[in-house]
Design a protein around this motif. Sequence first.
Motif, PDB file in Angstrom:
ATOM      1  N   ALA A  20       0.729  -1.103  -0.106  1.00  0.00           N
ATOM      2  CA  ALA A  20       0.024  -0.022   0.005  1.00  0.00           C
ATOM      3  C   ALA A  20       0.948   1.175   0.013  1.00  0.00           C
ATOM      4  N   LEU A  21       1.782   1.259   0.798  1.00  0.00           N
ATOM      5  CA  LEU A  21       2.925   2.388   0.736  1.00  0.00           C
ATOM      6  C   LEU A  21       3.601   2.579  -0.317  1.00  0.00           C
ATOM      7  N   GLN A  22       3.874   1.402  -1.004  1.00  0.00           N
ATOM      8  CA  GLN A  22       5.038   1.359  -2.142  1.00  0.00           C
ATOM      9  C   GLN A  22       3.819   2.118  -3.265  1.00  0.00           C
ATOM     10  N   GLU A  23       2.495   1.775  -3.331  1.00  0.00           N
ATOM     11  CA  GLU A  23       1.687   2.176  -4.114  1.00  0.00           C
ATOM     12  C   GLU A  23       1.495   3.690  -4.058  1.00  0.00           C
ATOM     13  N   GLN A  24       1.366   4.056  -2.892  1.00  0.00           N
ATOM     14  CA  GLN A  24       1.325   5.420  -2.377  1.00  0.00           C
ATOM     15  C   GLN A  24       2.307   6.400  -2.906  1.00  0.00           C
ATOM     16  N   ALA A  25       3.580   5.692  -2.557  1.00  0.00           N
ATOM     17  CA  ALA A  25       4.471   6.506  -2.860  1.00  0.00           C
ATOM     18  C   ALA A  25       4.669   6.797  -4.619  1.00  0.00           C
ATOM     19  N   VAL A  26       4.451   5.624  -5.369  1.00  0.00           N
ATOM     20  CA  VAL A  26       4.473   5.726  -6.686  1.00  0.00           C
ATOM     21  C   VAL A  26       3.404   6.676  -7.274  1.00  0.00           C
ATOM     22  N   TRP A  27       2.163   6.758  -6.637  1.00  0.00           N
ATOM     23  CA  TRP A  27       1.139   7.497  -7.168  1.00  0.00           C
ATOM     24  C   TRP A  27       1.585   9.018  -6.664  1.00  0.00           C
ATOM     25  N   ALA A  28       2.056   9.321  -5.782  1.00  0.00           N
ATOM     26  CA  ALA A  28       2.522  10.701  -5.234  1.00  0.00           C
ATOM     27  C   ALA A  28       3.592  10.951  -6.353  1.00  0.00           C
ATOM     28  N   ALA A  29       4.463  10.213  -6.806  1.00  0.00           N
ATOM     29  CA  ALA A  29       5.425  10.389  -7.654  1.00  0.00           C
ATOM     30  C   ALA A  29       4.926  10.960  -8.853  1.00  0.00           C
ATOM     31  N   ASP A  30       3.850  10.132  -9.427  1.00  0.00           N
ATOM     32  CA  ASP A  30       2.987  10.417 -10.411  1.00  0.00           C
ATOM     33  C   ASP A  30       2.248  11.735 -10.514  1.00  0.00           C
ATOM     34  N   ALA A  31       1.840  12.080  -9.377  1.00  0.00           N
ATOM     35  CA  ALA A  31       1.090  13.346  -9.117  1.00  0.00           C
ATOM     36  C   ALA A  31       2.110  14.291  -9.254  1.00  0.00           C
ATOM     37  N   LEU A  32       3.201  14.375  -9.079  1.00  0.00           N
ATOM     38  CA  LEU A  32       4.481  15.390  -8.997  1.00  0.00           C
ATOM     39  C   LEU A  32       4.798  15.375 -10.433  1.00  0.00           C
ATOM     40  N   ALA A  33       5.158  14.283 -11.172  1.00  0.00           N
ATOM     41  CA  ALA A  33       5.567  14.255 -12.519  1.00  0.00           C
ATOM     42  C   ALA A  33       4.502  14.900 -13.296  1.00  0.00           C
ATOM     43  N   ARG A  34       3.052  14.650 -13.100  1.00  0.00           N
ATOM     44  CA  ARG A  34       1.815  15.210 -13.912  1.00  0.00           C
ATOM     45  C   ARG A  34       1.816  16.613 -13.449  1.00  0.00           C
ATOM     46  N   ASN A  35       2.207  17.123 -12.312  1.00  0.00           N
ATOM     47  CA  ASN A  35       2.455  18.385 -12.024  1.00  0.00           C
ATOM     48  C   ASN A  35       3.270  19.483 -12.723  1.00  0.00           C
ATOM     49  N   PHE A  36       4.378  18.587 -12.848  1.00  0.00           N
ATOM     50  CA  PHE A  36       5.575  19.164 -13.643  1.00  0.00           C
ATOM     51  C   PHE A  36       5.257  19.224 -15.184  1.00  0.00           C
ATOM     52  N   GLN A  37       4.596  18.092 -15.436  1.00  0.00           N
ATOM     53  CA  GLN A  37       4.196  18.169 -16.856  1.00  0.00           C
ATOM     54  C   GLN A  37       3.012  19.338 -17.399  1.00  0.00           C
ATOM     55  N   ASN A  38       2.143  19.469 -16.398  1.00  0.00           N
ATOM     56  CA  ASN A  38       1.158  20.505 -16.817  1.00  0.00           C
ATOM     57  C   ASN A  38       1.777  21.867 -16.552  1.00  0.00           C
ATOM     58  N   LEU A  39       2.773  22.034 -15.529  1.00  0.00           N
ATOM     59  CA  LEU A  39       3.424  23.196 -15.475  1.00  0.00           C
ATOM     60  C   LEU A  39       4.266  23.657 -16.739  1.00  0.00           C
ATOM     61  N   GLY A  40       4.944  22.831 -17.275  1.00  0.00           N
ATOM     62  CA  GLY A  40       5.619  22.642 -18.318  1.00  0.00           C
ATOM     63  C   GLY A  40       4.878  23.134 -19.602  1.00  0.00           C
ATOM     64  N   GLN A  41       3.977  22.387 -19.622  1.00  0.00           N
ATOM     65  CA  GLN A  41       3.034  22.429 -20.932  1.00  0.00           C
ATOM     66  C   GLN A  41       2.427  23.942 -20.803  1.00  0.00           C
ATOM     67  N   PHE A  42       2.032  24.315 -19.635  1.00  0.00           N
ATOM     68  CA  PHE A  42       1.267  25.679 -19.487  1.00  0.00           C
ATOM     69  C   PHE A  42       2.317  26.769 -19.909  1.00  0.00           C
ATOM     70  N   LEU A  43       3.578  26.500 -19.241  1.00  0.00           N
ATOM     71  CA  LEU A  43       4.505  27.609 -19.961  1.00  0.00           C
ATOM     72  C   LEU A  43       4.723  27.577 -21.393  1.00  0.00           C
ATOM     73  N   LEU A  44       4.864  26.486 -22.017  1.00  0.00           N
ATOM     74  CA  LEU A  44       5.005  26.302 -23.228  1.00  0.00           C
ATOM     75  C   LEU A  44       3.962  27.022 -24.000  1.00  0.00           C
ATOM     76  N   ASP A  45       2.579  26.934 -23.555  1.00  0.00           N
ATOM     77  CA  ASP A  45       1.364  27.340 -24.050  1.00  0.00           C
ATOM     78  C   ASP A  45       1.500  28.779 -23.940  1.00  0.00           C
ATOM     79  N   LEU A  46       1.921  29.330 -22.896  1.00  0.00           N
ATOM     80  CA  LEU A  46       1.769  30.464 -22.533  1.00  0.00           C
ATOM     81  C   LEU A  46       2.939  31.344 -23.536  1.00  0.00           C
ATOM     82  N   GLU A  47       4.240  30.718 -23.493  1.00  0.00           N
ATOM     83  CA  GLU A  47       5.042  31.160 -24.542  1.00  0.00           C
ATOM     84  C   GLU A  47       4.596  31.312 -25.984  1.00  0.00           C
ATOM     85  N   ASN A  48       3.733  30.272 -26.307  1.00  0.00           N
ATOM     86  CA  ASN A  48       3.267  30.444 -27.746  1.00  0.00           C
ATOM     87  C   ASN A  48       2.235  31.597 -27.742  1.00  0.00           C
TER      88      ASN A  48
END
Lengths: 474, 655
Positions: free
Chosen positions: B127-155
Motif C-alpha cells: 500500500a505504501l509502495q503504491e502511495q509513493a508511486v502515485w505521489a511521484a506520478d502526481a508530482l510528474a504530472r504537475n511538472f508536465q502540466n506546468l511545463g505545458q502551461f509555460l510552453l502554451d504561454l510562450e506560444n
Amino acid sequence: MGNWGAIYNNATYLLQVHAGKLAALQEQAASGARVNRPSDDPSDAYRILALRAQANSLQNYAENLDDVDRNLETSQDVLQQVSTSLIEVRQLTTQVISGTYGPDARGTIAEQINSILDQAFSLANTKSLGRYLFGGTKASSAPYVGERVNGRLTAVEYQGSLDNLPVPVAPGVEYPGLVIGERAFRAGERQAPLFMGETGAACGSATSNVRGSLYLTVVHNQTSYPGGTGIAAGTSSPTGDTIIGEHVLTVAVDGPNKTISLDGGAAVTFEGGEQDLAVTSAAGDVVYVNVENWAGFEGDIAISATGRLSVDGGASYTELTAFTDNVAVTDSRTGRILYVDATALLRTGVEPVRVPGTGDLFGTLIHLRDLLLNEPGLPDDQHQELMAQALEPLDEVAEVVTRAMTSLGGRLQAMDVMRESLESIQFRTGQQADMLEDADIVQVAADLARTQILYEMTMAVASKLLTLSLLDFI
Amino acid sequence: MPNFQIGLSGLRVAQRALEIIGTNIANASTEGYHRQDLRIVPISMLSVAGTSIGGARIAEIRRAMDLLLEGELLQQRPRLGQVTQELLTLQSVESAFGEFGSGGLTDVLGNFFGSLQELASQPGSRALQEQAVWAADALARNFQNLGQFLLDLENHIGLEGQRLMEKVNALTAEIAALNGEIHTLTTRGDSPNLLMDLRDQAISDLAELMEVQVNQVSGQSGVVNVLACGTPLVMGRSATKLELGVTVGDKLGVSVKDAGSYTTDLSGGRIGGLIALKNDIFDDLQADLDALASEIIHNINAHHVQGVGSAGSFTSLTGWALSPAELGSWSAWGSHLNEGTFYVRVTDRIAGTATSHAISVTAADTVQTVAGKLDALTGLTAGVVDSALRIAVESESQYRFDFLPAPITTLQGGWSGTSNPTVLGIYTGQAEELYTCTVTAGGTVGLTEGLVVEVRNQAGEVVTELNLGAGYAAGDAVELAGGLSVTFQSGTLTGGEQFTIQALADSDSSGFLSAAGINTFFRGDSLVTAAVSVELLNNPGRLAFAIGQEMSDNTNARRMADLGEKPLAALSNMSPTDSCRMIITGVGERISFGQSRQSSLESMMLQLANHRDRISGVDINEEAAKLLMFEKMYQAMAKLIQTQDSSLQTLMELL
C-alpha cells in the motif's frame, strides 16, 4: 473645481482601486486567509509554505512514530507473554527438581512445556498489519522456522534479519521500527562451554561457536592391546567397551586364582579360555577382553581405546585420531563447532554441554522438554544432576527476554517524549502558519466597511460633480 | 460713413469662437483631444485723430497643451504598458502553480518526499509502495502540466506579440498618413489641430505598445518623426513596418519587416513586456523549474538505480531510447554522466554465489560497447534493442542481477587461508573507500592468541584491528567501519596475507544507469518530460527501497526521502523543497513588485492625466461661460451693425 475629465479620471481610477480592495477584502473574509496567493505577501508566503511543509513533514513523522509505537507495543505484549510463560516453565521445572516425580509425571510436565514452546514459537512469529514483528528488516517472511518430528518442535532456526529497520520519527531521529528476534530471545554474551558429564571431555582452548545446550556423544571405536601379554580385545569390545584413551589392565596370579582388573577396579577372575570377559573399573568403565591366549603374563597392561565424537545426535562424527586439547566437533546441521579438550577423555557416553550466554528461548525449552523425557537416555543420577541445573539456562533466557522488555519499554517511553515534543512542535508550527496566514476578521470587516464607504463616496461625489453644470443655469 | 467692417469682424470672431466652443464641447470626452483656444487680436481699420480704430480677428486657434507634460505622459505610458503586460501573464503563472490550495506544486512535492518517508517505516508494504508511486506520478504530472502551461504561454506570448506588432504597423502607417495631411494643411496656412490630436493619440497608443521617441521635423511644421529603440518607425510621411520573431538562443526580438535582423534590446510597452517575459522572466523561470525537475529526477534516479524493491533482483531490464553516438557527445555528459564505473551484481542461485562486476564507462563508449561489456559477463546477456539498452539473464531459473552497492571482497593472489571473510552491512560513508586488511599474525580462527587482522583505509590509516584468535567465535560479526562488519568461518589465516574490501558509496559513479533509464524511478529530464517509469507504475513492487544484500532494509527509501531537504549544488545549494518555494514565491515577489509599480505608475499617470486635463481638457462650464460671452459678443456686434445701419438710415432720411 476641476474639469470633467479630471473628475472622470479620478472617479474611474478610485472606483477601480476601491473595487480591487473590496475584492481582496471579500476574498480574505470568505477564505479567512490573509494570504491567498504568493503575491499577496511573498515573504510571508515563503514562510507559510515552509511552515506548511514542515507541518506536513511532522505529520509524516508522527505517522511513522505511531506505526513504530504500534509495532513496539505489540512486541512488548508478546515479550510479556513470553516472560509469563517462562515463569510458568520455571515453576514447573522447580516442581520437578524439588519433588519426586516419576517418568510419567515428568512426561506430563514435558507436555506442558511443549505446549508453552508451541505458544512461544507462535508468538515469536506474531504479525501486525501483515508484518512479522520479530524479523528485523525481514518483515515479510516468518522469522522463525521450526523442524518438527511427530508434530513436536525439535529445532527452531532464526531466519529473520540481524539488521535494524531505522524509521525516521523526527528530523534527524530514527528509531528501530521492528524487533530483532535473535536479540530478544537469545543471549549474546558468549562464555566458555561447560562440560557437565563424566566422559572426561573438557572445553577446548579454541573458541567454540556452538550455542545453547547440546550433548556431546562419545562413542568407542577400538581398544588396542600391546603384544606379548596374550590379552586382546574381546568379541564385544567394539560395541561394548566404554573406555576411551589410555587405561591400565592389571593381571594378577595368586596360585590358581587368576584375576584381571581395569584401572585398579574390582578384580575379575578368569580361567584362561574366556573370549569376551567384561572387566569393569571402579569408575564403572567396561572393557571386554579375550584371554584365551593368555600364557601367564602377570602385571600391568597399558591399553588404549579410540573413539569418535558427535554433537548432532550421531548424524555425523569426528574421529578421535589424537587426543589433543582441541578437537573440533562440527554440528552437521548448523556447521557450528564445539572444540573439545580430549586429553582427559576416559569413557564413552553422553556429555551434556552448555555454552552460557548463548542460549535461546526455543532451544532452551526444547532441551528442557527433552531432558524431562530423558531423550538422550542419561543415567538416572546424571539425569537428576542435569535436572538440578536446568534452571540456569532458563533463567538466562528469562533475563534476556526481561532485558529486551526493559529496552523496549525504555524505547516506548522515549517515543512518548518524542511524540509530545513532535506534537508541541506541530502545534507551534501550525500556530505560526495560522498567525501568518489567517486574516484578522475584525480588521477585515472594518476595512471592508471603510472601503465600501469610500467606494460609495467616490460614486456620490463624482455623480454630484458631474451633475453640476453652468448649462443648467443658462 | 459708418465702418461696418468693425462689426463684421466682431461677428466673424464671435461666430468662429462659437464654432470652436462647439468643437470643444463635442470632443469633451474624446480621448487625446486637446481643447482649442482662440487668440483674438485687434485689427486696425482706420485712424481717427491719430488713434487706430478697428475690429478684431482670430490670430490663432491653438491646442491647449503643455509639451513637457505630454512628453512625460508619453514616457510613462510604455512603462505602465510593460508592467501591466507582465503582471497579466505572471498572474496566470501564479495561478498555474496552484499554491495555497490543494494540489499545488509545493504540496505534491512535499507529498512525494513524505510518502517516501512513510515508506521507510514499512518498506515492504504494498500500500505504501503504491502511495509513493502515485505521489511521484502526481508530482510528474504537475511538472508536465506546468511545463505545458509555460510552453502554451510562450506560444501565446508569440501570438500576442504578432497581434500587437500588427497594431504597431497600423499605428505607424496612420501616423505617417496623418503627418502628410498635417503637412499639406500647415503649408496651406491652416491649423490642423484635430488631425494633430488624432496623430498624437496614435503616437500615445503606440507608446502603450512600445517605448518611442518623438522628434519634430525641422522645417515641416507639425510633422513628427517617431523612433523606437533607435529605429525610425515614422519618417515624415513614410512608415517602416516591424515584425516580431525568434532569434539566436530562442529569444524574442523585433526587426524591420523582412530584414531578419532582430534586436532583443526593446523595452517598454506591452511588446517590451512580452519580450521581457519571454527572454528573461520565462527563460529564468523555465530554467529554474527545469533545474528543479531535472535535479529531483536525476538524484532520485541515481539512488533508485542502485536498489531493489519487494520484487527483488532482476531477470531483465530495458532502458529508454538512446543516442547511438559516443557518450561524450550526449547532452548529459559532464553533468549527470561522467567517466566512472557501475557495478552489476550477478547472483547464481544454483551455486549460491553473488559476484559484483565493475563496468567502466568512458566518453568514447557507446551504448553498444557498454552492452558488449555487460554481455561478456557470465549469466548475463545485453544488447541494444530499438535504440534502448536491454539487460537480461541467460537463464531465469539460475541467474538474477541487480546494482546493489554491496561491499566487494577480494582475496590477495595466493591467499592460502582456509577461513574466508564475509562482509555484511550497508556502507554508510559518503565516498567510496578501499579497506586493506592484513593478517598481521597467522593462526587458527578462534584459537591462536594474537591472531589479528589489521584494517587500513585508503589513506593508510589504521581503522581497526580485528582480534580473531582466542575469544572469537567463528561466524560472529565484528565491526569493521562505516556500518560494515565482517565474519570469518572456522579455519586458518596466514600471516602477511591481505584481502581488500571495496566499500561502495554509489554503485554507479558514472551515472550511466540513470542516463540509460535502467531501473530508474522517473523518465525524462525536464519539466515537460518528467514522468514515472512505466515499469514502476505497472508494478509498484519495483520501487527500490532497499540497497542491503538482504533486500529488506529501508536505506534507499530513507535516502530518497532525505533528498527533499538535501541542499543540491545545481539548485544553488538549496534543497528541492526550498528551491520550489523560492521559485513560487519569486513569481509572487515579481507580481507583488509589479503590482506596486503598476499602482505607483497608475497613480502618477492619473496625476499627469489630471494635470493634462486641467491644461488640455474641456471644462463644460468654462465653455458654457465662453458660450455666453461670445453669444453676447455676437449680439453686441449685430447690435453695433444695426445701430450703424440705423444711423446711416437716419442720415439718409436727412438727405
